[in-house]
Design an enzyme around this catalytic site. Structure first.
Site, PDB file in Angstrom:
ATOM      1  N   THR A   1       0.815  -1.220   0.000  1.00 50.27           N
ATOM      2  CA  THR A   1       0.000   0.000   0.000  1.00 50.27           C
ATOM      3  C   THR A   1       0.845   1.265   0.000  1.00 50.27           C
ATOM      4  O   THR A   1       0.642   2.163  -0.829  1.00 50.27           O
ATOM      5  CB  THR A   1      -0.919   0.022   1.240  1.00 50.27           C
ATOM      6  OG1 THR A   1      -1.568  -1.238   1.376  1.00 50.27           O
ATOM      7  CG2 THR A   1      -1.950   1.130   1.101  1.00 50.27           C
TER       8      THR A   1
ATOM      9  N   LYS B   1      10.498  -6.067   4.916  1.00 49.81           N
ATOM     10  CA  LYS B   1      11.457  -6.602   3.950  1.00 49.81           C
ATOM     11  C   LYS B   1      11.063  -6.289   2.509  1.00 49.81           C
ATOM     12  O   LYS B   1      11.908  -6.031   1.668  1.00 49.81           O
ATOM     13  CB  LYS B   1      11.593  -8.117   4.122  1.00 49.81           C
ATOM     14  CG  LYS B   1      12.341  -8.544   5.373  1.00 49.81           C
ATOM     15  CD  LYS B   1      12.557 -10.055   5.368  1.00 49.81           C
ATOM     16  CE  LYS B   1      13.404 -10.481   6.551  1.00 49.81           C
ATOM     17  NZ  LYS B   1      13.644 -11.947   6.543  1.00 49.81           N
TER      18      LYS B   1
ATOM     19  N   MET C   1      12.485   4.379   0.806  1.00 45.24           N
ATOM     20  CA  MET C   1      11.177   4.607   1.421  1.00 45.24           C
ATOM     21  C   MET C   1      11.216   4.332   2.924  1.00 45.24           C
ATOM     22  O   MET C   1      10.659   5.092   3.719  1.00 45.24           O
ATOM     23  CB  MET C   1      10.131   3.704   0.761  1.00 45.24           C
ATOM     24  CG  MET C   1       9.967   3.938  -0.724  1.00 45.24           C
ATOM     25  SD  MET C   1       8.898   5.321  -1.076  1.00 45.24           S
ATOM     26  CE  MET C   1       7.330   4.587  -0.732  1.00 45.24           C
TER      27      MET C   1
ATOM     28  N   TYR D   1       1.646  -7.511  -7.139  1.00 39.77           N
ATOM     29  CA  TYR D   1       2.811  -7.039  -6.393  1.00 39.77           C
ATOM     30  C   TYR D   1       4.112  -7.619  -6.945  1.00 39.77           C
ATOM     31  O   TYR D   1       5.087  -6.902  -7.173  1.00 39.77           O
ATOM     32  CB  TYR D   1       2.632  -7.430  -4.924  1.00 39.77           C
ATOM     33  CG  TYR D   1       3.757  -7.020  -4.007  1.00 39.77           C
ATOM     34  CD1 TYR D   1       3.725  -5.800  -3.340  1.00 39.77           C
ATOM     35  CD2 TYR D   1       4.843  -7.860  -3.775  1.00 39.77           C
ATOM     36  CE1 TYR D   1       4.741  -5.428  -2.474  1.00 39.77           C
ATOM     37  CE2 TYR D   1       5.862  -7.505  -2.921  1.00 39.77           C
ATOM     38  CZ  TYR D   1       5.818  -6.283  -2.276  1.00 39.77           C
ATOM     39  OH  TYR D   1       6.836  -5.921  -1.425  1.00 39.77           O
TER      40      TYR D   1
ATOM     41  N   HIS E   1      -8.510  -0.185   2.895  1.00 40.99           N
ATOM     42  CA  HIS E   1      -8.495  -1.644   2.993  1.00 40.99           C
ATOM     43  C   HIS E   1      -9.927  -2.183   3.058  1.00 40.99           C
ATOM     44  O   HIS E   1     -10.117  -3.398   3.169  1.00 40.99           O
ATOM     45  CB  HIS E   1      -7.759  -2.095   4.255  1.00 40.99           C
ATOM     46  CG  HIS E   1      -6.310  -1.724   4.303  1.00 40.99           C
ATOM     47  ND1 HIS E   1      -5.465  -1.847   3.220  1.00 40.99           N
ATOM     48  CD2 HIS E   1      -5.546  -1.236   5.329  1.00 40.99           C
ATOM     49  CE1 HIS E   1      -4.241  -1.455   3.575  1.00 40.99           C
ATOM     50  NE2 HIS E   1      -4.272  -1.076   4.832  1.00 40.99           N
TER      51      HIS E   1
END
Length: 297
Positions: A62, A261, A233, A194, A106
């Site tokens: 997200t 991770k 990030m 993803y 969500h």
């Protein structure tokens, strides 16, 4: 009046899960206000044509995608921090956000704003393989207080596979999304996987640009990639979030543990063979009618 049911599960090993159940949907304890008002406010939210709604099941990338989308929308590469969520922000705050708005959620598809369901604004969804989602979700919840779960990874998997779980179970949420063309044919949607985004980032970002109908060239996309790497990030997030008052009661120093991770296949370090077999069996049962080719490593 529809009843909000408080569910409090305690298993024989002392593991716990707490959530609110309303109209067949389950909500974690840390949503804003009461869930009846949340559902009503989300349904009637006045949307705009240039709104972008980022929809994800928790722990599916997200924050990564939020920053990518924000760079495309704003035209600059500044770190955008944590998204404004339908379920965690006050509705008047969202109402007063300047256009173009980027909002995350969500919540299950059926709880989206009516305007979104009718084609006002656009929706981007990321789908991540459910085993990596399970591990990431467990680590996230275990590092926080008052978020509705305490216990072992094995107990988490048992809860995770139930029909009722925070924001609905992974399988049910995915089926709602896959059926969206039938249930909400006017909704403007775009799906990313993803694992594909991780391994084939540039071509997928070009697809995102085409969907958003924003004029960003290949060089811009490459700069987005450079500025949204995992280490970059994570560093920005930890620096800017320290001592955040909003989360001081649930997490150390106010830093939400949202960057762990970001790997594909980390589930192998957590799942036993028996747990993996159970997971695969449930997956096949619940998604038997759907042709999916998810990547697990």
């Amino acid at each position: 009046m529809d009843v909000i049911e408080k569910v409090d599960i305690r298993d024989e090993e002392g593991n716990t899960m707490d959530y609110s159940l309303y109209k067949g949907c389950s909500f974690p304890p840390h949503v804003v206000g009461n869930v009846r008002d949340l559902v009503a406010n989300c349904a009637k939210l006045k949307c705009r044509q240039d709104d972008v709604l980022l929809y994800t099941y928790p722990k599916s990338g997200t924050h990564w995608m939020h920053n990518i989308l924000n760079m495309f929308i704003t035209g600059n590469f500044a770190y955008a921090g944590t998204a404004s969520y339908l379920e965690f922000a006050k509705i008047d705050v969202i109402d007063n956000m300047p256009s173009p708005r980027l909002i995350a959620t969500h919540l299950e598809v059926d709880l989206f704003p009516d305007d979104i369901k009718n084609g006002i604004g656009k929706v981007v969804n990321i789908v991540r393989n459910p085993k990596d989602v399970a591990v990431s979700y467990y680590c996230f919840l275990s590092s926080m207080k008052g978020v509705g779960f305490t216990g072992t990874f094995d107990s988490f998997l048992r809860f995770y596979l139930k029909e009722e779980f925070f924001f609905g179970n992974w399988y049910g949420a995915l089926k709602q999304w896959l059926d969206i063309g039938k249930t909400y044919p006017k909704m403007k949607i775009f799906t990313l996987y993803y694992e594909d985004l991780k391994r084939n980032t540039l071509p997928n970002l070009k697809r995102v640009v085409n969907f958003l109908e924003i004029p960003r060239d290949e060089d811009f996309c490459k700069s987005v990639i450079d500025n949204t790497g995992f280490a970059t990030m994570k560093r920005h997030h930890e620096t800017e979030s320290k001592h955040n008052e909003q989360f001081k009661d649930v997490v150390k120093d106010g830093v939400l543990p949202i960057y762990r991770k970001g790997e594909i296949g980390d589930w192998k370090r957590w799942f036993t063979p028996a747990q993996s077999e159970l997971f695969d069996r449930v997956y096949k049962e619940r998604l038997a009618k759907y042709d999916l080719d998810l990547v697990y490593e």
